[in-house]
Design an enzyme around this catalytic site. Structure first.
Site, mmCIF file in Angstrom:
data_model
loop_
_atom_site.group_PDB
_atom_site.id
_atom_site.type_symbol
_atom_site.label_atom_id
_atom_site.label_comp_id
_atom_site.label_asym_id
_atom_site.label_seq_id
_atom_site.Cartn_x
_atom_site.Cartn_y
_atom_site.Cartn_z
ATOM 1 N N ASP A 88 33.514 39.665 40.548
ATOM 2 C CA ASP A 88 34.441 40.369 39.649
ATOM 3 C C ASP A 88 35.833 39.767 39.760
ATOM 4 O O ASP A 88 36.172 39.100 40.750
ATOM 5 C CB ASP A 88 34.471 41.880 39.951
ATOM 6 C CG ASP A 88 35.042 42.209 41.334
ATOM 7 O OD1 ASP A 88 34.750 41.477 42.292
ATOM 8 O OD2 ASP A 88 35.784 43.210 41.441
ATOM 9 N N GLU A 153 34.820 44.128 44.336
ATOM 10 C CA GLU A 153 35.795 43.867 45.404
ATOM 11 C C GLU A 153 37.208 44.172 44.923
ATOM 12 O O GLU A 153 38.022 44.735 45.655
ATOM 13 C CB GLU A 153 35.699 42.409 45.870
ATOM 14 C CG GLU A 153 36.364 42.151 47.220
ATOM 15 C CD GLU A 153 37.841 41.850 47.131
ATOM 16 O OE1 GLU A 153 38.507 41.870 48.175
ATOM 17 O OE2 GLU A 153 38.360 41.616 46.010
#
Ligand code: BES
Ligand code: ZN
Length: 462
Positions: A88, A153
């Site tokens: 991400d 994250e």
């Protein structure tokens, strides 16, 4: 080794063009309009894993974005590396400040520009290509490798703890390896042994039940933007210390040895300020810049809003004002405790004329990893071979919340082998990765996997 490394050389163009495909997927985890893209990105990672010869590729669902897993476990008697990374990325705003579109990777000079190029897709990709190069040229790997690449994250890894807790057997390994940090400077490779933690808060101040005419009502009630600003300005004292009662109680003092070591690092405050375009440096008195960045806690206002911010003027006395405020934490602080102390302090100092709400958004614990572990020693040897220079040891100011959880849940120490650079604009416009570091990273990772068994014996530390 020769064959593997020259394979990297002759596949440079293909590696870059595949990386561009990875970077083209806008996997912005915080924005729900990108949920489909984020899933597509997980699938892209899974298909890459299959292509390079990893086994047991699985996409695990979570209440949020999926986690991608794979392994290769045919190196009997050799150590097992658990590699962790994230697919991400952070939002791209302000998008108009990008020189080229954030999801169309472009090479300019010695860098490749795109969101995620350094943090962390580029660094995850370094390992995928290191593994591919090894596998294609020797038919196997020198160690066992398990990989988990997550999609949350950048929003605090909220679902990763439960995943790790529920998959202890699947994730059984000898050490964790992460490439999601930076080298000390250009041409100065380093091993990172410390990360700060984080406690992220939001404050909402209400002054009245609706917006008011600032002429008719200005002078009768406390403007919530003013009340919020007064409150924020009281969170630091005149020495740049955080003015929250009890905040420093658990802060581990810097050791003499560490302070001496930091002073020996190639660092220049003036150049640093100039590179940042900052008029002057600022921070807690009594500590050097590196000490403040790596080993001292900080409190930053990340955003503040309220009232009218559109075109032209509007004479309004706003009903509400908001701020996002985060604290970076160091050992032995805890993010829950910091959040509680913050809330208590805000309630204590906020003017009684307004209503104040405090919310904790997410957090992560600070981490120190041992530098005498076999993993770190293998990383030192690998960096020396990959970059032709002995690495130095450093800490970092950023956070990777799962590092401490890997220790607590799986009992594993982490090796932080970063290939980014501090000025590569992670989380900002024109994020980029240096191409020499990208390929140096692939070489280093190949050496790391190859060296690791020399530092272990039958799965035990040598
Ligand atoms: N790659 C960074 C962490 C990092 C930054 C390590 C700089 C070393 C130096 C990571 O993707 C990140 O940005 N993490 C967030 C964590 C937060 C959302 C819990 C961070 O540090 O803000
Ligand atoms: Zn990252």
């Amino acid at each position: 080794m020769e064959r593997i490394l020259s394979f990297v050389e002759s596949n440079k163009d293909r590696y870059l063009s595949e990386l561009k495909d990875f970077l083209a997927i806008p996997s912005v985890s915080s924005q729900s309009e990108h949920n489909k893209d984020t899933r597509a990105c997980a699938e892209w990672v899974a298909s890459q894993m299959r292509t390079i010869g990893m086994n047991n590729v699985q996409i695990f669902e979570t209440p949020g974005h999926p986690i991608v897993y794979c392994d290769w476990l045919a190196a009997a008697g050799k150590p097992t590396v658990l590699f962790y990374g994230h697919y991400d990325v952070q939002p791209v705003d302000p998008v108009n400040l990008w020189t080229s579109p954030p999801f169309e990777a472009a090479i300019r000079g010695e860098n490749l520009y795109a969101r995620g190029s350094a943090d962390d897709k580029g660094q995850v990709y370094i390992h995928l290509k290191a593994i591919e190069s090894y596998m294609k040229n020797s038919g196997n790997l020198p160690v066992n490798i398990k990989m988990i690449i997550e999609g949350e994250e950048e929003v605090g890894s909220a679902n990763l703890d439960n995943f790790v807790k529920g998959k202890k057997d699947l994730l059984k390994a000898d050490l964790v390896l992460i490439s999601d940090s930076a080298m000390f400077a250009r041409g100065v490779p380093s091993v990172c042994y410390g990360l700060r933690g984080l406690a992220y808060m939001e404050v909402e101040v209400t002054g009245s039940k609706s917006d008011l005419h600032s002429g008719s009502f200005g002078g009768s009630v406390h403007n919530p933007i003013q009340a919020l600003s007064e409150t924020i300005s009281m969170l630091h004292d005149k020495n740049g210390r955080i003015a929250i009662k009890g905040f420093y109680n658990d802060v581990r003092p810097l050791s003499k040895a560490e302070r001496t070591a930091y002073k020996k690092l190639p660092w220049n405050d003036k150049k640093y300020a100039k590179d940042l375009g900052a008029k002057q440096l600022y921070g807690e008195k009594g500590y050097t810049t590196l000490e403040r960045l790596w080993a001292r806690p900080t409190l930053e206002c990340n955003g503040i809003w309220g009232g009218y911010t559109g075109e032209g003027a509007k004479t309004v006395l706003p009903a509400k004002a908001f701020a996002k405020i985060s604290m970076r934490l160091v050992p032995d602080q805890s993010s829950d405790r910091a959040a509680k102390l913050f809330e208590r302090q805000i309630k204590r100092i906020a003017p009684k004329t307004v209503d104040v709400k405090v919310r904790a958004l997410h957090g992560g614990e600070p981490a120190i990893t041992p530098i005498d572990s076999p993993g770190v020693q293998a990383a030192v040897a690998a960096l020396e071979k990959g970059f032709g220079k002995k690495p130095l040891y450093q800490r970092e100011g950023g956070s990777i919340p799962i590092v401490v959880q890997f220790k607590r849940i799986l009992g594993l120490d982490t090796v932080l082998l970063g290939f980014g650079l501090p000025d590569e604009n992670a989380h900002a416009p024109d994020e980029h990765i240096n191409l020499d570091n990208f390929f140096g990273g692939i070489r280093t990772s190949i050496h790391f996997y190859n060296e690791l068994p020399n530092y272990w014996k039958n799965g035990k530390k040598k």
